[in-house]
Scaffold this motif. Structure first.
Motif, PDB file in Angstrom:
ATOM      1  N   UNK A 118       0.877  -1.164   0.000  1.00  0.00           N
ATOM      2  CA  UNK A 118       0.000   0.000   0.000  1.00  0.00           C
ATOM      3  C   UNK A 118       0.919   1.219   0.000  1.00  0.00           C
ATOM      4  N   UNK A 119       1.035   1.890  -1.127  1.00  0.00           N
ATOM      5  CA  UNK A 119       2.045   2.926  -1.306  1.00  0.00           C
ATOM      6  C   UNK A 119       1.519   4.321  -0.987  1.00  0.00           C
ATOM      7  N   UNK A 120       2.403   5.145  -0.437  1.00  0.00           N
ATOM      8  CA  UNK A 120       2.077   6.556  -0.235  1.00  0.00           C
ATOM      9  C   UNK A 120       2.017   7.247  -1.594  1.00  0.00           C
ATOM     10  N   UNK A 121       1.559   8.496  -1.590  1.00  0.00           N
ATOM     11  CA  UNK A 121       1.679   9.295  -2.807  1.00  0.00           C
ATOM     12  C   UNK A 121       3.166   9.462  -3.124  1.00  0.00           C
ATOM     13  N   UNK A 122       3.527   9.612  -4.391  1.00  0.00           N
ATOM     14  CA  UNK A 122       4.936   9.865  -4.734  1.00  0.00           C
ATOM     15  C   UNK A 122       5.436  11.127  -4.045  1.00  0.00           C
ATOM     16  N   UNK A 123       6.664  11.086  -3.531  1.00  0.00           N
ATOM     17  CA  UNK A 123       7.188  12.281  -2.869  1.00  0.00           C
ATOM     18  C   UNK A 123       8.480  12.797  -3.488  1.00  0.00           C
ATOM     19  N   UNK A 124       9.043  12.074  -4.448  1.00  0.00           N
ATOM     20  CA  UNK A 124      10.278  12.529  -5.089  1.00  0.00           C
ATOM     21  C   UNK A 124      10.402  11.869  -6.447  1.00  0.00           C
ATOM     22  N   UNK A 125      10.853  12.628  -7.437  1.00  0.00           N
ATOM     23  CA  UNK A 125      11.065  12.073  -8.775  1.00  0.00           C
ATOM     24  C   UNK A 125      12.528  11.684  -8.966  1.00  0.00           C
ATOM     25  N   UNK A 126      12.756  10.755  -9.864  1.00  0.00           N
ATOM     26  CA  UNK A 126      14.107  10.245 -10.106  1.00  0.00           C
ATOM     27  C   UNK A 126      14.171   9.703 -11.529  1.00  0.00           C
ATOM     28  N   UNK A 127      15.388   9.461 -12.005  1.00  0.00           N
ATOM     29  CA  UNK A 127      15.582   8.759 -13.279  1.00  0.00           C
ATOM     30  C   UNK A 127      16.558   7.610 -13.063  1.00  0.00           C
ATOM     31  N   UNK A 128      16.303   6.492 -13.720  1.00  0.00           N
ATOM     32  CA  UNK A 128      17.303   5.444 -13.815  1.00  0.00           C
ATOM     33  C   UNK A 128      18.147   5.754 -15.047  1.00  0.00           C
ATOM     34  N   UNK A 129      19.467   5.756 -14.883  1.00  0.00           N
ATOM     35  CA  UNK A 129      20.354   6.173 -15.974  1.00  0.00           C
ATOM     36  C   UNK A 129      21.569   5.257 -16.090  1.00  0.00           C
ATOM     37  N   UNK A 130      22.111   5.210 -17.288  1.00  0.00           N
ATOM     38  CA  UNK A 130      23.399   4.555 -17.505  1.00  0.00           C
ATOM     39  C   UNK A 130      24.499   5.546 -17.165  1.00  0.00           C
ATOM     40  N   UNK A 131      25.499   5.068 -16.415  1.00  0.00           N
ATOM     41  CA  UNK A 131      26.619   5.906 -15.997  1.00  0.00           C
ATOM     42  C   UNK A 131      27.918   5.240 -16.435  1.00  0.00           C
ATOM     43  N   UNK A 132      28.819   6.021 -17.033  1.00  0.00           N
ATOM     44  CA  UNK A 132      30.108   5.488 -17.504  1.00  0.00           C
ATOM     45  C   UNK A 132      31.246   6.354 -16.981  1.00  0.00           C
ATOM     46  N   UNK A 133      32.384   5.743 -16.835  1.00  0.00           N
ATOM     47  CA  UNK A 133      33.596   6.467 -16.454  1.00  0.00           C
ATOM     48  C   UNK A 133      34.381   6.855 -17.692  1.00  0.00           C
TER      49      UNK A 133
END
Length: 261
Positions: A118-133
């Protein structure tokens, strides 16, 4: 490469969340909040290795945006906050066994979690991303036949399975949490990682790194607090306070503290 259809996925998720909410709200009031209120303690399950959301500082204190947020909620409800360390892969078991009252740890929302919690309302946005060195790996097509790191039992792992950068040509390396994942990227044990942009930006600033974030393959998502399905009154009470924090400026204050904006 199979593209992640963000718009379709988010619409489907919204429908799932809406259906779950309507189903729970139709039931009678449960005693979940009264039980927590009587004990005087809210026990949240966290894995303290996700800066800036939840992590252990140099003085061995568990800190972070989520911790400050949970403390403020508890303060307004007259509760004491207790942070219970959990294994992320076992979070649902800890929740339904009663070991914790909720999962509060920068938890990404997906349809599977919407069905089991049972989830709360969303409280923060995010992105899943590819990260490279290696800056030469500037496009997602260049990640073919490379070693890709991802956190075990995360939404990033689920999404990576769906994206399939080059079917079976990549070696997928699973990590317990984000910190060893990025240590492996730094040492060259993996060529790229797929992870939360919130963490990536903080990690870059904290360690003066310049890891490159690719726009290709990104996925928009949001964080929520997870409760047991039957714990509607606890969910609604905490959700109400979170909305108060958004209205009265406290949420903005904490955002500036931890994210700079």
């Amino acid at each position: 490469m199979k593209k992640v259809l963000v718009a379709v996925s988010m619409i489907a998720l919204a429908a799932t969340l809406s259906g779950c909410k309507e189903k729970v709200e139709s039931s009678s009031v449960d005693p979940s909040f009264e039980k927590v209120k009587s004990s005087g303690v809210l026990v949240i399950g966290s894995v303290a290795v996700f800066p800036p959301m939840v992590f252990v500082d140099k003085d061995s204190n568990v800190v972070g945006f989520d911790i400050d947020l949970a403390k403020e909620v508890c303060s307004r409800l007259g509760l004491r906050l207790k942070i219970q360390e959990i294994v992320w892969a076992n979070k649902e078991e800890d929740l339904y066994s009663g070991r914790i009252d909720c999962i509060w740890n920068g938890m990404s929302v997906d349809s599977a979690r919407a069905k089991t919690m049972n989830l709360s309302d969303p409280y923060l946005t995010n992105r899943m991303v590819f990260v490279v060195k290696d800056k030469s790996l500037e496009h997602i097509d260049m990640l073919k036949e490379k070693r890709l790191g991802v956190q075990r039992a995360s939404t990033a792992q689920t999404l990576l399975d769906e994206i399939e950068v080059d079917d079976d040509a990549n070696e997928i390396v699973l990590f317990k949490d984000l910190i060893p994942e990025f240590d492996a990227l730094d040492s060259g044990k993996v060529d790229a990682v797929y992870a939360d942009e919130v963490f990536v930006k903080y990690w870059n600033n904290l360690h003066d790194k310049a890891y490159t974030v690719l726009d290709e393959g990104s996925y928009n998502e949001f964080y929520a607090v997870g409760f047991r399905k039957q714990d509607q009154s606890l969910r609604d009470t905490i959700n109400s306070v979170l909305n108060q924090l958004k209205r009265d400026g406290k949420f903005v204050e904490l955002s500036v503290k931890w994210f700079g904006k």
